[in-house]
Design an enzyme around this catalytic site. Structure first.
Site, PDB file in Angstrom:
ATOM      1  N   GLN A 153       5.275   4.281   2.598  1.00 22.01           N
ATOM      2  CA  GLN A 153       5.680   4.909   3.850  1.00 22.01           C
ATOM      3  C   GLN A 153       5.857   6.419   3.656  1.00 22.01           C
ATOM      4  O   GLN A 153       5.443   7.227   4.487  1.00 22.01           O
ATOM      5  CB  GLN A 153       7.009   4.288   4.301  1.00 22.01           C
ATOM      6  CG  GLN A 153       7.374   4.586   5.737  1.00 22.01           C
ATOM      7  CD  GLN A 153       6.547   3.758   6.698  1.00 22.01           C
ATOM      8  OE1 GLN A 153       5.879   2.813   6.298  1.00 22.01           O
ATOM      9  NE2 GLN A 153       6.574   4.140   7.955  1.00 22.01           N
ATOM     10  N   ALA A 183       6.853   5.983  11.395  1.00 21.93           N
ATOM     11  CA  ALA A 183       8.249   5.756  11.033  1.00 21.93           C
ATOM     12  C   ALA A 183       8.587   6.549   9.776  1.00 21.93           C
ATOM     13  O   ALA A 183       7.828   6.568   8.810  1.00 21.93           O
ATOM     14  CB  ALA A 183       8.489   4.272  10.797  1.00 21.93           C
ATOM     15  N   SER A 188      11.314   2.058   8.419  1.00 16.65           N
ATOM     16  CA  SER A 188      10.356   1.029   8.822  1.00 16.65           C
ATOM     17  C   SER A 188      10.923  -0.350   8.515  1.00 16.65           C
ATOM     18  O   SER A 188      11.383  -0.619   7.404  1.00 16.65           O
ATOM     19  CB  SER A 188       9.036   1.200   8.072  1.00 16.65           C
ATOM     20  OG  SER A 188       8.230   0.043   8.269  1.00 16.65           O
ATOM     21  N   HIS A 190       9.388  -2.911   8.055  1.00 15.86           N
ATOM     22  CA  HIS A 190       8.575  -3.597   7.047  1.00 15.86           C
ATOM     23  C   HIS A 190       9.136  -3.413   5.639  1.00 15.86           C
ATOM     24  O   HIS A 190       8.848  -4.197   4.750  1.00 15.86           O
ATOM     25  CB  HIS A 190       7.129  -3.114   7.121  1.00 15.86           C
ATOM     26  CG  HIS A 190       6.387  -3.707   8.283  1.00 15.86           C
ATOM     27  ND1 HIS A 190       5.824  -4.952   8.232  1.00 15.86           N
ATOM     28  CD2 HIS A 190       6.161  -3.242   9.533  1.00 15.86           C
ATOM     29  CE1 HIS A 190       5.251  -5.234   9.399  1.00 15.86           C
ATOM     30  NE2 HIS A 190       5.449  -4.201  10.210  1.00 15.86           N
ATOM     31  N   ASP A 197       3.721  -8.793  10.478  1.00 17.70           N
ATOM     32  CA  ASP A 197       2.810  -8.707  11.609  1.00 17.70           C
ATOM     33  C   ASP A 197       1.910  -9.925  11.539  1.00 17.70           C
ATOM     34  O   ASP A 197       1.275 -10.178  10.515  1.00 17.70           O
ATOM     35  CB  ASP A 197       1.964  -7.432  11.527  1.00 17.70           C
ATOM     36  CG  ASP A 197       2.825  -6.183  11.640  1.00 17.70           C
ATOM     37  OD1 ASP A 197       3.913  -6.271  12.245  1.00 17.70           O
ATOM     38  OD2 ASP A 197       2.417  -5.139  11.124  1.00 17.70           O
ATOM     39  N   GLU A 245       5.420  -4.806  20.741  1.00 14.83           N
ATOM     40  CA  GLU A 245       4.569  -5.291  19.651  1.00 14.83           C
ATOM     41  C   GLU A 245       4.597  -6.821  19.603  1.00 14.83           C
ATOM     42  O   GLU A 245       5.403  -7.411  18.882  1.00 14.83           O
ATOM     43  CB  GLU A 245       5.048  -4.721  18.299  1.00 14.83           C
ATOM     44  CG  GLU A 245       4.894  -3.208  18.205  1.00 14.83           C
ATOM     45  CD  GLU A 245       5.091  -2.664  16.800  1.00 14.83           C
ATOM     46  OE1 GLU A 245       4.804  -1.477  16.602  1.00 14.83           O
ATOM     47  OE2 GLU A 245       5.516  -3.416  15.902  1.00 14.83           O
ATOM     48  N   HIS A 248       4.732  -8.464  15.991  1.00 20.84           N
ATOM     49  CA  HIS A 248       5.711  -8.133  14.948  1.00 20.84           C
ATOM     50  C   HIS A 248       6.930  -9.055  15.052  1.00 20.84           C
ATOM     51  O   HIS A 248       7.674  -9.015  16.020  1.00 20.84           O
ATOM     52  CB  HIS A 248       6.125  -6.662  15.104  1.00 20.84           C
ATOM     53  CG  HIS A 248       7.107  -6.169  14.072  1.00 20.84           C
ATOM     54  ND1 HIS A 248       6.766  -5.274  13.084  1.00 20.84           N
ATOM     55  CD2 HIS A 248       8.414  -6.449  13.879  1.00 20.84           C
ATOM     56  CE1 HIS A 248       7.835  -5.027  12.327  1.00 20.84           C
ATOM     57  NE2 HIS A 248       8.857  -5.720  12.806  1.00 20.84           N
TER      58      HIS A 248
HETATM   59 ZN   LIG Z   1       5.013  -4.596  12.211  1.00 22.29          ZN
END
Ligand SMILES: [Zn+2]
Length: 272
Positions: A153, A183, A188, A190, A197, A245, A248
């Site tokens: 990231q 992000a 994030s 994630h 996702d 989203e 997600h």
């Molecule tokens: Zn995502």
């Protein structure tokens, strides 16, 4: 501006893991938790073209029991999952958003869920079971992103800042512009290892068209049974600051997931 955006896309193409997102025409749009992977739709398809035929694990998930409280089996037959109900714990409710970066050094223990994608080890077995149960219902869930480390990231964010600076922006301006699309490192979801996702082999675009798939319908109905929520609903964009989203999903535990769904909340509201 076009040239700059094109540069940004090239960076994203180089670093992309799977998802795509078209560049918002209007810079004031909410950001995306997945916008660090801006690529063209064509690229998205290439990246995901050949998922292995077999699921990572088809066997019953006896190993998932070790993460569950020891409780007698439930008589409730309405749920397809055989996971014991769990108490919601703090680690399940970690909040990572634009206002709440994860603590420095936050690095979950990981386990693979599908196609090399990994999740927090306590969640991985649950995701694997959800994928298998969907498959038994004739629905293919395809994970196209899950855990993403701080370092990737950070690299993506910094590359974008560099691109803006090369285009003549000051460092401060470059950070502001980048943050609209990507992000910031540590913010994030994630990075928590609790989010994935999910698409389906016949529709792998990260866009609202995913709503029309059997996979989305299945997830809308069943994800909550496994403790997953649709993390960025269409009607919560003002709170989450993340565009809708439908792909997600975030693990919060069965208790919180049920409450969040029944009360029509987003995670920020649930935790406030
Ligand atoms: Zn995502």
């Amino acid at each position: 501006m076009k040239k700059k955006i094109a540069g940004l896309i090239l960076i994203m193409l180089a670093l992309n893991a799977c998802s795509f997102r078209s560049i918002p025409q209007e810079q004031e749009l909410p950001t995306s938790s997945d916008s660090e992977f801006i690529v063209s739709q064509g690229e998205e398809k290439q990246e995901l073209q050949s998922p292995p035929e077999s699921e990572p694990e088809e066997a019953p998930f006896s190993s998932s029991q070790e993460n569950q409280p020891v409780q007698p089996p439930e008589a409730d037959s309405s749920s397809e999952t055989d996971l014991a109900p769990e108490t919601t714990e703090d680690w399940m409710l970690v909040l990572a958003n634009f206002e709440n970066p994860l603590p420095d050094g936050y690095e979950p223990e990981l386990k693979e869920v599908q196609n090399g994608y990994k999740m927090e080890e306590r969640v991985a077995d649950i995701m694997i079971e959800m994928i298998a149960d969907a498959k038994a219902d004739g629905v293919d869930l395809l994970v196209c992103s899950a855990y993403r480390p701080y370092s990737s990231q950070e690299r993506i964010f910094n590359n974008s800042v560099d691109a803006y600076m090369n285009g003549g922006k000051s460092y401060e301006q470059a950070v502001v512009e980048t943050a609209k699309l990507i992000a910031k490192p540590g913010t994030s979801e994630h990075q928590t290892g609790l989010a994935a996702d999910i698409v389906t082999p016949s529709y792998q675009n990260l866009d609202s068209g995913f709503e029309q798939t059997k996979a989305f319908q299945w997830l809308s109905e069943h994800a909550v049974e496994y403790g997953f929520i649709l993390r960025y609903p269409a009607d919560k964009v003002e709170i989450t600051k993340i565009d809708y989203e439908p792909w997600h999903y975030r693990y919060v535990g069965q208790q919180a997931a049920k409450a969040i769904k029944e009360q029509g909340l987003c995670l920020e509201e649930y935790l406030s």
